[in-house]
Write a protein that holds these residues in place. Structure first.
Motif, PDB file in Angstrom:
ATOM      1  N   ILE A   1      12.659  18.860 -29.281  1.00  0.00           N
ATOM      2  CA  ILE A   1      12.629  19.555 -27.987  1.00  0.00           C
ATOM      3  C   ILE A   1      11.947  20.905 -28.178  1.00  0.00           C
ATOM      4  CG2 ILE A   1      14.014  20.569 -26.139  1.00  0.00           C
ATOM      5  CD1 ILE A   1      16.155  18.463 -26.778  1.00  0.00           C
ATOM      6  N   GLU A   2      10.979  21.189 -27.340  1.00  0.00           N
ATOM      7  CA  GLU A   2      10.271  22.466 -27.382  1.00  0.00           C
ATOM      8  C   GLU A   2      10.725  23.345 -26.226  1.00  0.00           C
ATOM      9  OE1 GLU A   2       8.209  25.474 -28.777  1.00  0.00           O
ATOM     10  OE2 GLU A   2       8.170  23.520 -29.802  1.00  0.00           O
TER      11      GLU A   2
ATOM     12  N   THR B   1      10.155  17.584 -24.214  1.00  0.00           N
ATOM     13  CA  THR B   1      10.475  16.743 -25.369  1.00  0.00           C
ATOM     14  C   THR B   1       9.170  16.212 -25.931  1.00  0.00           C
ATOM     15  OG1 THR B   1      12.616  16.108 -24.447  1.00  0.00           O
ATOM     16  CG2 THR B   1      11.730  14.735 -26.199  1.00  0.00           C
ATOM     17  N   LEU B   2       8.879  16.570 -27.192  1.00  0.00           N
ATOM     18  CA  LEU B   2       7.624  16.196 -27.814  1.00  0.00           C
ATOM     19  C   LEU B   2       7.638  14.731 -28.227  1.00  0.00           C
ATOM     20  CD1 LEU B   2       7.148  19.364 -30.067  1.00  0.00           C
ATOM     21  CD2 LEU B   2       6.378  18.991 -27.706  1.00  0.00           C
ATOM     22  N   ALA B   3       6.484  14.229 -28.578  1.00  0.00           N
ATOM     23  CA  ALA B   3       6.348  12.815 -28.945  1.00  0.00           C
ATOM     24  C   ALA B   3       7.226  12.455 -30.133  1.00  0.00           C
ATOM     25  CB  ALA B   3       4.882  12.492 -29.243  1.00  0.00           C
TER      26      ALA B   3
ATOM     27  N   LYS C   1      10.828  18.477 -37.428  1.00  0.00           N
ATOM     28  CA  LYS C   1      11.595  17.265 -37.123  1.00  0.00           C
ATOM     29  C   LYS C   1      12.059  16.588 -38.405  1.00  0.00           C
ATOM     30  CE  LYS C   1      13.200  13.907 -34.515  1.00  0.00           C
ATOM     31  NZ  LYS C   1      14.375  14.105 -33.636  1.00  0.00           N
ATOM     32  N   GLU C   2      11.166  16.488 -39.367  1.00  0.00           N
ATOM     33  CA  GLU C   2      11.500  15.839 -40.643  1.00  0.00           C
ATOM     34  C   GLU C   2      12.574  16.609 -41.403  1.00  0.00           C
ATOM     35  OE1 GLU C   2       7.756  15.699 -42.604  1.00  0.00           O
ATOM     36  OE2 GLU C   2       6.879  14.282 -41.155  1.00  0.00           O
ATOM     37  N   GLU C   3      12.626  17.928 -41.215  1.00  0.00           N
ATOM     38  CA  GLU C   3      13.589  18.770 -41.935  1.00  0.00           C
ATOM     39  C   GLU C   3      14.917  18.905 -41.200  1.00  0.00           C
ATOM     40  OE1 GLU C   3      13.332  19.893 -45.011  1.00  0.00           O
ATOM     41  OE2 GLU C   3      11.386  18.888 -45.184  1.00  0.00           O
ATOM     42  N   GLY C   4      15.078  18.173 -40.103  1.00  0.00           N
ATOM     43  CA  GLY C   4      16.383  18.104 -39.451  1.00  0.00           C
ATOM     44  C   GLY C   4      16.598  19.033 -38.279  1.00  0.00           C
ATOM     45  N   PHE C   5      15.566  19.751 -37.860  1.00  0.00           N
ATOM     46  CA  PHE C   5      15.716  20.611 -36.684  1.00  0.00           C
ATOM     47  C   PHE C   5      15.651  19.759 -35.417  1.00  0.00           C
ATOM     48  CE2 PHE C   5      14.335  23.517 -39.955  1.00  0.00           C
ATOM     49  CZ  PHE C   5      15.105  24.642 -39.714  1.00  0.00           C
ATOM     50  N   LYS C   6      16.388  20.179 -34.394  1.00  0.00           N
ATOM     51  CA  LYS C   6      16.434  19.427 -33.147  1.00  0.00           C
ATOM     52  C   LYS C   6      15.633  20.079 -32.025  1.00  0.00           C
ATOM     53  CE  LYS C   6      20.866  17.269 -34.234  1.00  0.00           C
ATOM     54  NZ  LYS C   6      22.273  17.034 -33.812  1.00  0.00           N
ATOM     55  N   TYR C   7      15.443  21.397 -32.131  1.00  0.00           N
ATOM     56  CA  TYR C   7      14.577  22.049 -31.151  1.00  0.00           C
ATOM     57  C   TYR C   7      13.775  23.158 -31.808  1.00  0.00           C
ATOM     58  CZ  TYR C   7      17.513  26.254 -30.553  1.00  0.00           C
ATOM     59  OH  TYR C   7      18.197  27.427 -30.752  1.00  0.00           O
TER      60      TYR C   7
END
Length: 278
Positions: free
Chosen positions: A173-174, A167-169, A135-141
């Motif tokens: 998105i997983e 959708t994780l906390a 998430k921190e590195e810019g991935f959306k799923y």
């Protein structure tokens, strides 16, 4: 028929975790490279079926075969990241994981001219901390959690078996690899299980999962369509079975799958189901 998400982990036969004890990274350059030809088979098969898929490309492969990545992209498929070095996430440090992600992401974005938003960990080895780093590195799923809860190499990360897309906390998105619920959870997402299970039975299992979840995520590797790949002899019977069983039939079975179901990319499916990735 409802859409299924179809995905391929673009790596060569010698990258797999099964052979890590006999193949060092220093040997990769000297081995016969077959990922181009195997991936070309997939591209032709998908084109003939008018199907699109998500290609999780290993950075090492992208760097060595940049034209292959460009061709996948120009054919209308989604390019996503499979990391760079094919290291198990739980075996490397957080800093090493970040460096691996950044190297692969930049390489793929430079080749495609598009933002890379999806990731799959080698051998489904993601960790809780790894999901936050994504998430921190810019991935959306992410698509690194296999719902199978008994495997010698997959991550043992806790996951809810009652939903494939979550959708994780942290907002990521997983997209999970599904199992078929019976007396026990049966592996049904693809890979070696796809090679092992007779196709009519496999197709019926996909229909059952679709009925239950309204979605299905399939995965496969290019080397699984390559029966003539070089064979490693200094491995045990289980390793031979795990890697080589069913290779002759994989291409034929994949053709049936993409003609029996409407196949789309993970990105397309998520955008069409109100997750609004882009």
């Amino acid at each position: 028929m409802k859409d299924i998400m179809i995905s391929f982990d673009i790596e060569d036969y010698f990258h797999v975790e099964t052979f890590k004890h006999i193949v060092n990274k220093g040997d990769w350059e000297s081995l016969e490279h077959r990922v181009e030809g195997s991936t070309e088979k997939i591209l032709e098969l998908m084109e003939n079926a008018n199907a699109k898929g998500t290609f999780f490309v290993l950075g090492w492969v992208a760097e060595k075969f940049p034209e292959l990545v460009k061709k996948i992209h120009l054919n209308g498929h989604e390019i996503a990241s499979h990391g760079y070095n094919h290291d198990l996430v739980y075996n490397i440090s957080e800093n090493e994981f970040r460096e691996d992600l950044r190297k692969s992401k930049k390489l793929l974005e430079d080749l495609t001219g598009e933002e890379i938003i999806g990731y799959r960990a080698p051998t489904f080895s993601i960790t809780e901390d790894g999901l936050d780093i994504l998430k921190e590195e810019g991935f959306k799923y992410d698509s690194s959690i296999n719902m199978l809860n008994y495997h010698d190499k997959y991550s043992n990360i806790d996951n809810e078996e009652n939903q494939i897309i979550e959708t994780l906390a942290n907002g990521l998105i997983e997209v999970k690899i599904p199992v078929m619920k019976s007396v026990v959870s049966l592996p049904w997402g693809g890979g070696g299980y796809f090679r092992l299970i007779p196709y009519p039975l496999y197709r019926n299992g996909v229909k059952k999962i679709l009925k239950q979840h309204n979605t299905f995520c399939f995965y496969l590797h290019p080397w699984e369509l390559d029966y003539n790949q070089p064979k490693f002899e200094n491995i045990n019977r289980f390793e031979k079975f795990r890697h080589y069983y069913g290779l002759k039939q994989t291409e034929k079975k994949l053709k049936k799958l993409v003609n029996d179901f409407e196949a789309c990319t993970i990105k397309t499916f998520l955008n069409n189901t109100n997750n609004h990735l882009v």
